[in-house]
Design a protein around this motif. Sequence first.
Motif, mmCIF file in Angstrom:
data_model
loop_
_atom_site.group_PDB
_atom_site.id
_atom_site.type_symbol
_atom_site.label_atom_id
_atom_site.label_comp_id
_atom_site.label_asym_id
_atom_site.label_seq_id
_atom_site.Cartn_x
_atom_site.Cartn_y
_atom_site.Cartn_z
ATOM 1 N N ASN A 16 17.485 -3.035 -34.345
ATOM 2 C CA ASN A 16 18.894 -3.242 -34.712
ATOM 3 C C ASN A 16 19.846 -2.626 -33.693
ATOM 4 N N LEU A 17 19.622 -2.884 -32.416
ATOM 5 C CA LEU A 17 20.491 -2.325 -31.384
ATOM 6 C C LEU A 17 21.906 -2.885 -31.524
ATOM 7 N N PRO A 18 22.918 -2.048 -31.338
ATOM 8 C CA PRO A 18 24.314 -2.463 -31.574
ATOM 9 C C PRO A 18 24.899 -3.238 -30.400
ATOM 10 N N PHE A 19 24.484 -4.485 -30.241
ATOM 11 C CA PHE A 19 24.914 -5.265 -29.088
ATOM 12 C C PHE A 19 26.417 -5.502 -29.089
ATOM 13 N N ARG A 20 27.008 -5.599 -30.278
ATOM 14 C CA ARG A 20 28.466 -5.768 -30.345
ATOM 15 C C ARG A 20 29.163 -4.556 -29.749
ATOM 16 N N ALA A 21 28.660 -3.365 -30.050
ATOM 17 C CA ALA A 21 29.255 -2.149 -29.486
ATOM 18 C C ALA A 21 29.073 -2.111 -27.976
ATOM 19 N N TYR A 22 27.931 -2.621 -27.496
ATOM 20 C CA TYR A 22 27.690 -2.616 -26.051
ATOM 21 C C TYR A 22 28.676 -3.508 -25.320
ATOM 22 N N TYR A 23 28.954 -4.703 -25.860
ATOM 23 C CA TYR A 23 29.899 -5.542 -25.130
ATOM 24 C C TYR A 23 31.308 -4.977 -25.224
ATOM 25 N N VAL A 121 23.920 -9.630 -23.440
ATOM 26 C CA VAL A 121 23.613 -8.299 -23.965
ATOM 27 C C VAL A 121 22.743 -8.498 -25.207
ATOM 28 N N SER A 122 21.445 -8.329 -25.048
ATOM 29 C CA SER A 122 20.534 -8.706 -26.127
ATOM 30 C C SER A 122 19.152 -8.136 -25.862
ATOM 31 N N HIS A 123 18.242 -8.396 -26.805
ATOM 32 C CA HIS A 123 16.832 -8.200 -26.515
ATOM 33 C C HIS A 123 16.423 -9.231 -25.460
ATOM 34 N N GLY A 124 15.217 -9.089 -24.931
ATOM 35 C CA GLY A 124 14.786 -10.049 -23.944
ATOM 36 C C GLY A 124 13.327 -9.883 -23.557
ATOM 37 N N PHE A 125 12.845 -10.826 -22.786
ATOM 38 C CA PHE A 125 11.541 -10.737 -22.133
ATOM 39 C C PHE A 125 11.713 -11.430 -20.792
ATOM 40 N N TYR A 126 10.665 -11.492 -19.978
ATOM 41 C CA TYR A 126 10.886 -12.038 -18.640
ATOM 42 C C TYR A 126 11.333 -13.500 -18.691
ATOM 43 N N GLY A 127 11.012 -14.194 -19.783
ATOM 44 C CA GLY A 127 11.410 -15.584 -19.930
ATOM 45 C C GLY A 127 12.857 -15.774 -20.299
ATOM 46 N N GLY A 128 13.584 -14.687 -20.611
ATOM 47 C CA GLY A 128 15.012 -14.818 -20.874
ATOM 48 C C GLY A 128 15.517 -13.938 -21.989
ATOM 49 N N PRO A 192 33.688 -16.172 -5.847
ATOM 50 C CA PRO A 192 32.730 -15.845 -4.784
ATOM 51 C C PRO A 192 31.984 -14.530 -5.002
ATOM 52 N N ASP A 193 32.613 -13.593 -5.701
ATOM 53 C CA ASP A 193 31.958 -12.314 -6.002
ATOM 54 C C ASP A 193 31.402 -12.275 -7.424
ATOM 55 N N GLY A 194 31.347 -13.418 -8.076
ATOM 56 C CA GLY A 194 30.848 -13.461 -9.451
ATOM 57 C C GLY A 194 29.370 -13.122 -9.532
ATOM 58 N N ILE A 195 28.958 -12.564 -10.668
ATOM 59 C CA ILE A 195 27.576 -12.140 -10.881
ATOM 60 C C ILE A 195 27.133 -12.500 -12.286
ATOM 61 N N ASN A 196 25.824 -12.367 -12.513
ATOM 62 C CA ASN A 196 25.233 -12.502 -13.846
ATOM 63 C C ASN A 196 24.472 -11.226 -14.180
ATOM 64 N N TRP A 197 24.407 -10.930 -15.474
ATOM 65 C CA TRP A 197 23.564 -9.827 -15.958
ATOM 66 C C TRP A 197 22.723 -10.332 -17.138
ATOM 67 N N THR A 198 21.454 -9.995 -17.136
ATOM 68 C CA THR A 198 20.618 -10.127 -18.335
ATOM 69 C C THR A 198 20.157 -8.717 -18.663
ATOM 70 N N TRP A 199 20.722 -8.151 -19.712
ATOM 71 C CA TRP A 199 20.614 -6.718 -19.970
ATOM 72 C C TRP A 199 19.339 -6.329 -20.720
ATOM 73 N N GLY A 200 18.625 -7.269 -21.274
ATOM 74 C CA GLY A 200 17.468 -6.933 -22.103
ATOM 75 C C GLY A 200 16.213 -6.656 -21.300
#
Length: 344
Positions: A16-23, A121-128, A192-200
């Motif tokens: 139950n990680l607080p992803f709403r609080a993280y964002y 900002v979520s759980h994840g595995f290498y597949g996404g 041009p300086d845009g990025i992506n994050w997958t936090w899990g």
Amino acid sequence: MKHFVLVAGYEMPPKNLPFRAYYENRIRRLVAADKAGEDLVFQIFDVGSGEVVARTFTYPGGTRTESVAAVRSFLPVTRARYDGHAFKDGQDGVMSVTDVYAAVRTIGVRAPGTLMELSFVSHGFYGGPVLVNSYDDGIAERPSTVPGGRPVLVQMGSMARDPDDKDPRAKDFHAANMEPAELAAFQAAYHPDGINWTWGCAFDETVHQILTKLEFHPEYRSAGLPDDKVLAFRNLTQGQIYVLEKGLGTTFPDHREVDVTFGELKRFFRKYLLSSYSHALAVASRRKTFGGLVGTYAEPDTGPRPLMHINSGFSRHFTFYKNYFGFAFDPERRRYGLYDPAFV
């Protein structure tokens, strides 16, 4: 005006990680870093509540003001939508990653070159990222055309998204799921300086175990080991051997001693990197993507405005990926790998 798209996964048990609080903390950090006082728009996808809102920060007369506007509503996610930990099929009306992609494409059409960050900002595995923990089984459950009839099961194509699946997949940017014009709009959104994050997490236990056994092999070197070096393993389990054989497309004649070159092992790990969602997102967006390296997991920060970071116990993995694949890491020192679109 700079745009940000933040996606918070469902806060599912047991953690139950607080992803709403993280964002929320991510927004606070980004606004605090806006020393130039540029106008910022944060489009927030909260999977659990089903709400999409836009929070806009402007500076009329040099004073910061914030406005909040509802963008769209989906059905909320509750435990009733699950069978154990698995998200049930047939949950139409719940937010999907395809809705996130559509929002990015809209930016690409209406305000091209302004997207600074797409974050999951979520759980994840290498597949996404895991937004709801749905499954891609290639079979879509559709309502019966006969009143009171059973749902109809439809077999999907190998590269097509499963409509019952809400979570991101590496194949999402294939032409079967995102037409060329849509992909062009998706790419056009980014600054041009845009990025992506997958936090899990990007954890695969077997890959982690094989990499650990490599790192502790007496003939392994953290740098400079030639590809033709043959390494003999006498401590691999049957499960690990099976995964290694499948990944390399070969069969080892003697499971009591597996002889494999370092180059073959690199090919095995490269295959996982190339099949990861972080790599697919980097290639599709043509932008750097920060995500966990395969075989590592994320955990919450401590201290004020917590977000997430990769556990520091994977230092040998970090060194392997840096020295043998050229990976750099995120500028916030969270130990997320930098997936470069040019990586092959």
